[in-house]
Design an enzyme around this catalytic site. Structure first.
Site, PDB file in Angstrom:
ATOM      1  N   GLU A   4      -1.216   7.350  -0.382  1.00  0.00           N
ATOM      2  CA  GLU A   4      -2.307   7.922  -1.139  1.00  0.00           C
ATOM      3  C   GLU A   4      -1.975   9.136  -1.863  1.00  0.00           C
ATOM      4  O   GLU A   4      -2.583   9.317  -2.717  1.00  0.00           O
ATOM      5  CB  GLU A   4      -3.789   7.982  -0.560  1.00  0.00           C
ATOM      6  CG  GLU A   4      -3.721   8.615   0.685  1.00  0.00           C
ATOM      7  CD  GLU A   4      -3.268   8.344   1.967  1.00  0.00           C
ATOM      8  OE1 GLU A   4      -3.933   8.509   3.263  1.00  0.00           O
ATOM      9  OE2 GLU A   4      -2.596   6.974   1.908  1.00  0.00           O
ATOM     10  N   LYS A   9       0.557  -1.149   0.138  1.00  0.00           N
ATOM     11  CA  LYS A   9      -0.135   0.054  -0.008  1.00  0.00           C
ATOM     12  C   LYS A   9       0.907   1.124   0.085  1.00  0.00           C
ATOM     13  O   LYS A   9       1.528   1.583   1.035  1.00  0.00           O
ATOM     14  CB  LYS A   9      -0.760  -0.009   1.196  1.00  0.00           C
ATOM     15  CG  LYS A   9      -1.984   1.017   1.211  1.00  0.00           C
ATOM     16  CD  LYS A   9      -2.478   1.743   2.332  1.00  0.00           C
ATOM     17  CE  LYS A   9      -1.528   2.911   2.906  1.00  0.00           C
ATOM     18  NZ  LYS A   9      -1.633   4.124   2.123  1.00  0.00           N
ATOM     19  N   GLU A  25       9.293  16.585  15.018  1.00  0.00           N
ATOM     20  CA  GLU A  25       9.535  16.302  13.658  1.00  0.00           C
ATOM     21  C   GLU A  25       9.030  17.150  12.934  1.00  0.00           C
ATOM     22  O   GLU A  25       7.537  17.009  12.925  1.00  0.00           O
ATOM     23  CB  GLU A  25       9.459  14.951  13.189  1.00  0.00           C
ATOM     24  CG  GLU A  25      10.008  14.550  11.765  1.00  0.00           C
ATOM     25  CD  GLU A  25       9.967  13.156  11.527  1.00  0.00           C
ATOM     26  OE1 GLU A  25      10.735  12.682  10.615  1.00  0.00           O
ATOM     27  OE2 GLU A  25       8.863  12.673  11.862  1.00  0.00           O
ATOM     28  N   CYS A  27      13.039  11.552   6.513  1.00  0.00           N
ATOM     29  CA  CYS A  27      12.773  11.129   8.061  1.00  0.00           C
ATOM     30  C   CYS A  27      14.317  11.416   8.765  1.00  0.00           C
ATOM     31  O   CYS A  27      14.295  11.433   9.858  1.00  0.00           O
ATOM     32  CB  CYS A  27      12.648   9.787   8.265  1.00  0.00           C
ATOM     33  SG  CYS A  27      13.460   8.645   7.395  1.00  0.00           S
ATOM     34  N   GLU A  48       9.762   1.780  10.451  1.00  0.00           N
ATOM     35  CA  GLU A  48      10.845   2.816  10.547  1.00  0.00           C
ATOM     36  C   GLU A  48      10.025   4.023  10.596  1.00  0.00           C
ATOM     37  O   GLU A  48       9.267   4.359   9.636  1.00  0.00           O
ATOM     38  CB  GLU A  48      11.267   2.513   9.076  1.00  0.00           C
ATOM     39  CG  GLU A  48      12.762   3.538   9.251  1.00  0.00           C
ATOM     40  CD  GLU A  48      12.479   4.983   8.464  1.00  0.00           C
ATOM     41  OE1 GLU A  48      12.635   5.831   9.335  1.00  0.00           O
ATOM     42  OE2 GLU A  48      12.442   5.275   7.327  1.00  0.00           O
ATOM     43  N   GLY A  53       2.600   4.712  13.308  1.00  0.00           N
ATOM     44  CA  GLY A  53       3.474   3.581  13.596  1.00  0.00           C
ATOM     45  C   GLY A  53       2.952   2.791  14.824  1.00  0.00           C
ATOM     46  O   GLY A  53       2.850   1.494  15.139  1.00  0.00           O
ATOM     47  N   GLY A  56       6.997   5.463   8.172  1.00  0.00           N
ATOM     48  CA  GLY A  56       5.947   6.499   8.186  1.00  0.00           C
ATOM     49  C   GLY A  56       6.259   7.438   9.588  1.00  0.00           C
ATOM     50  O   GLY A  56       7.298   7.045  10.249  1.00  0.00           O
ATOM     51  N   GLY A  57       5.128   7.968   9.889  1.00  0.00           N
ATOM     52  CA  GLY A  57       5.062   8.738  11.311  1.00  0.00           C
ATOM     53  C   GLY A  57       4.782   7.943  12.455  1.00  0.00           C
ATOM     54  O   GLY A  57       4.389   6.786  12.464  1.00  0.00           O
TER      55      GLY A  57
END
Length: 514
Positions: A194, A191, A408, A305, A266, A249, A244-245
């Site tokens: 999007e 996936k 972040e 990241c 990650e 996560g 991702g974030g």
């Protein structure tokens, strides 16, 4: 292979069947679609299928059949044939480098040159995992203490893998998951974000062209709250790999826990770039350190990241360093990534720009000093007013209580903190919930190794920033994630693994001319 990429025209882009399930391209069961916007002007340049839970179930079922003995029997394909297929994919990526680099630029907003470099790295990842699996020993013999017993440890594929990737490096992050999954004999459902799904769709096309059996590679384009959530909790999924974030996560980890699935996360980072005064002792060394600080903070508009968004600099050189850094940051050429001479593209979305603006506003309210940037640029040629541009921003006199220093940003924002002693530098660098990456700049070899050893970050660069090697493990400490991607990571499962990368001949990288 037909070019499935949509381009800007006076007509609306046509909807595409971007779900690939059991070897067939399909539209969503619901018929829903999503417009994909070019962040340089906010206009749609493609329309993709918007999958949901029903499409996800179909894709997982296809991957399950392909793994359990369906068409192609990929898990039982000889290792040499699997490696050969990965090498064919690398060749197809090289063949389509220009097309894919342009598509990555249009999709994510980065410059075409960055897009081309990404495609090169993707091809390298496929070659690396092909070589790694081809050279793998068939098994490790264990001495059972008896001549009548033969005991051997072998490695087998996990099963069906759910691969969920972010929007900032769509194809690169996909390759870090797809290449090792296929090399090991797994099947998967991916996936992509999007927001930026187009190059991942293109990669699935290349896998099919290379001869991967139907059902081994499946893609469902759609949002995280439906497709991603269903993949994570699905009982027929054996492993979940998510990049991702932090917020997403933690949801992935919670959803996978009842099934006790293997999970690799990650997540984010708040990465320190520690510069000692002796790293700036000569004009050449000073120029290199400034150049790499720009590279660390502003590559891909800071949407990385591992971005070095925290400059931690020795007090004695702070003013000279920050003044030159701000001067050069203000000269970075912003524009559409496909235009010649552009050094930095837009942010990926209006939402991401608004998020960046909010962080800068909070920093100024908390006492930070604006040295450059801090606003949307004036529209110009190659920089439409409707694009999601934001000026590279340097915030001086920052401290650890500021939100912009703790959290972040994922935008072109660099904060500046100062130190006087080595111990203070290490304490500042480690004073974060994250532990993804960091760097130390010094001419003192002993200090370089000493500080690198003390930094609690998964990757530490010495006199460099941003390079990654497929052979090295990639992970983080703290809230930056669990598990490893790249390299023979299984040997380190019960130890924290850190990759220390030392450049013995640092030179400017010149992403930004200044």
């Amino acid at each position: 292979m037909a070019d499935r990429t949509e381009h800007h025209t006076d007509q609306e882009p046509r909807a595409r069947g971007t779900l690939h399930i059991e070897g067939e391209w399909r539209h969503a069961v619901s018929g829903a679609t999503r417009e994909i916007l070019d962040p340089a002007d906010g206009r749609p340049f493609a329309v993709v299928a918007e999958g949901d839970e029903k499409d996800t179930d179909l894709a997982v079922a296809a991957a399950r059949r392909a793994f359990d003995g369906g068409r192609g029997d990929w898990p039982r394909t000889p290792v040499a044939e699997r490696a050969a297929l990965l090498r064919r994919v690398a060749g197809l990526l090289a063949r389509d480098r220009e097309r894919l680099g342009l598509l990555e630029s249009r999709d994510a907003g980065k410059t075409v040159e960055e897009g081309r470099v990404d495609i090169d790295c993707v091809a390298d990842a496929f070659r690396y995992f092909a070589d790694l699996v081809a050279a793998e020993a068939p098994g490790r013999v264990v001495d059972a203490g008896s001549p009548d017993i033969h005991s051997v440890v072998v490695h087998e594929p996990v099963g069906v893998c759910a691969l969920i990737t972010p929007w900032n490096y769509p194809l690169l992050q996909a390759s870090w998951k797809i290449a090792p999954a296929l090399a090991a004999g797994n099947t998967f459902v991916i996936k992509p974000s999007e927001i930026t799904p187009m190059t991942t769709v293109a990669l699935i096309e290349l896998l099919a062209e290379a001869g991967l059996p139907a059902g081994a590679a499946n893609i469902v384009t759609g949002p995280g709250h439906t497709v991603g959530a269903r993949l994570t909790e699905h009982p027929d999924v054996d492993l979940v790999s998510f990049t991702g974030g932090l917020v997403s996560g933690t949801k992935v980890a919670a959803a996978a826990a009842p099934g006790v699935k293997k999970v690799a996360l990650e997540l984010g980072g708040k990465n320190p770039n520690v510069v000692f005064a002796d790293a700036c002792a000569t004009d050449e060394a000073f120029d290199t350190a400034v150049d790499q600080a720009l590279n660390a903070a502003f590559m891909h508009s800071g949407q990385v990241c591992s971005a070095g968004g925290r400059l931690i600099i020795e007090e004695s050189v702070r003013e000279r360093f920050v003044s030159e850094l701000a001067r050069r940051a203000a000269r970075i050429r912003l524009g559409r990534g496909t235009e010649p001479g552009v050094e930095c593209g837009p942010l990926v979305s209006e939402q991401q720009r608004a998020r960046t603006e909010a962080y800068v506003a909070s920093a100024l309210a908390e006492g930070a000093v604006l040295r450059c940037g801090g606003k949307r640029p004036e529209p110009g040629e190659g920089r439409p007013a409707t694009g999601y541009f934001y000026e590279p921003t340097v915030l001086d006199e920052c401290h650890r209580d500021m939100k912009v220093v703790r959290e972040e940003v994922f935008g072109p924002v660099l904060t500046v903190e100062t130190f006087r002693t080595e111990d203070e530098a290490v304490a500042l660098a480690n004073d974060t919930e994250y532990g993804l990456a960091g760097a130390v700049w010094t001419a003192n070899a002993g200090r370089a190794r000493r500080v690198a050893g003390l930094l609690r970050h998964g990757t530490v660069w010495i006199n460099d920033f941003h390079p990654y090697l497929p052979q090295a493990e990639w992970g983080g400490f703290g809230k930056s994630g669990v598990g490893r991607e790249l390299g023979p990571a299984g040997l380190a499962e019960y130890r924290e693994a850190k990759h220390v990368y030392q450049n013995l001949a640092p030179r400017p990288v010149r992403w930004f001319s200044g």
